[in-house]
Motif scaffolding. Structure first.
Motif: not given
Length: 247
Positions: A30-33, A60, A64-65
């Protein structure tokens, strides 16, 4: 000159994808990770991911990611949408790459050469014939012309290693863009003499005009490829088509 943070992240993610650490068709973390792992801002990460999208490595998906759509190839794959040196391309394809200089000379562009390459007539040039080996097989024959006033100090010894590494690291040249034309041409006597052609009598030929940050064309290269071992890859994006209104 140090690379920008987004370029470092782009290369890091690209290597993860190419090495299989991110599985094909799987979502990237994920973007946060990734922001936490890479210690970067959201904008920096998105810029790096945008580069991966541009070269066709990921897609992209809203809500969803980011999906890994990279597909490894058995043939060496050369990209048309990015500028890579031979050494960089060989490393990315996990092939052992070496180069042999067949000819290194200095000349001045005459009318015929100016018409062929795009240099102005009278431009002093380095002319280099390079034979590139992949896994010890001679598979690429390059005819390259470099402006002497831009690639100053270029030598045969430098050309045997990496010309782009010299231009960027020693001369601090910014290599910005390259216009390319791909053709299929009949093999010449030089091609047949030096390349491992097998039963082929034609080659894939990429002719490139490459520019620096001042908008100066400093290189013209005709790269002649044995066709059985190469494919050229780009990533095309369909842009929205404006809908016309009937009155």
């Amino acid at each position: 000159m140090p690379k920008a943070k987004y370029e470092q992240i782009f290369q890091y993610l690209k290597e993860k994808i190419e090495s299989g650490q991110y599985a094909p068709q799987a979502l990237l973390p994920s973007e946060h990770t990734l922001i936490a792992e890479l210690d970067c801002s959201r904008n920096t990460l998105r810029r790096a991911v945008g580069e991966l999208v541009r070269i066709g490595y990921v897609q992209t998906m809203q809500g969803k990611g980011v999906r890994n759509i990279f597909e490894p190839a058995q043939q060496a794959t050369f990209t048309l949408g990015t500028i890579e040196s031979f050494a960089e391309s060989a490393a990315r394809n996990h092939w052992r790459g070496t180069s042999e200089i067949l000819l290194f000379s200095e000349l001045t562009a005459n009318a015929a050469l100016a018409a062929k390459t795009g240099f102005d007539e009278g431009t002093p040039l380095y002319y280099i014939q390079r034979l590139h080996y992949l896994n010890d097989r001679p598979l690429i024959f390059n005819h390259s012309y470099f402006r002497q006033d831009v690639a100053r100090g270029l030598t045969r010894e430098i050309a045997e290693q990496s010309i782009y590494r010299y231009l960027e690291n020693e001369l601090h040249l910014s290599i910005i863009n390259s216009k390319r034309v791909v053709t299929v041409e009949k093999a010449t006597l030089l091609d047949l003499q030096y390349l491992d052609m097998g039963d082929c009598n034609c080659l894939a030929v990429v002719s490139s005009q490459t520019y620096n940050s001042d908008g100066v064309m400093f290189e013209y290269t005709q790269s002649r490829h044995q066709p059985n071992f190469f494919r050229f890859q780009d990533n095309a994006v369909r842009r929205p088509v404006a809908q016309s209104r009937s009155v």
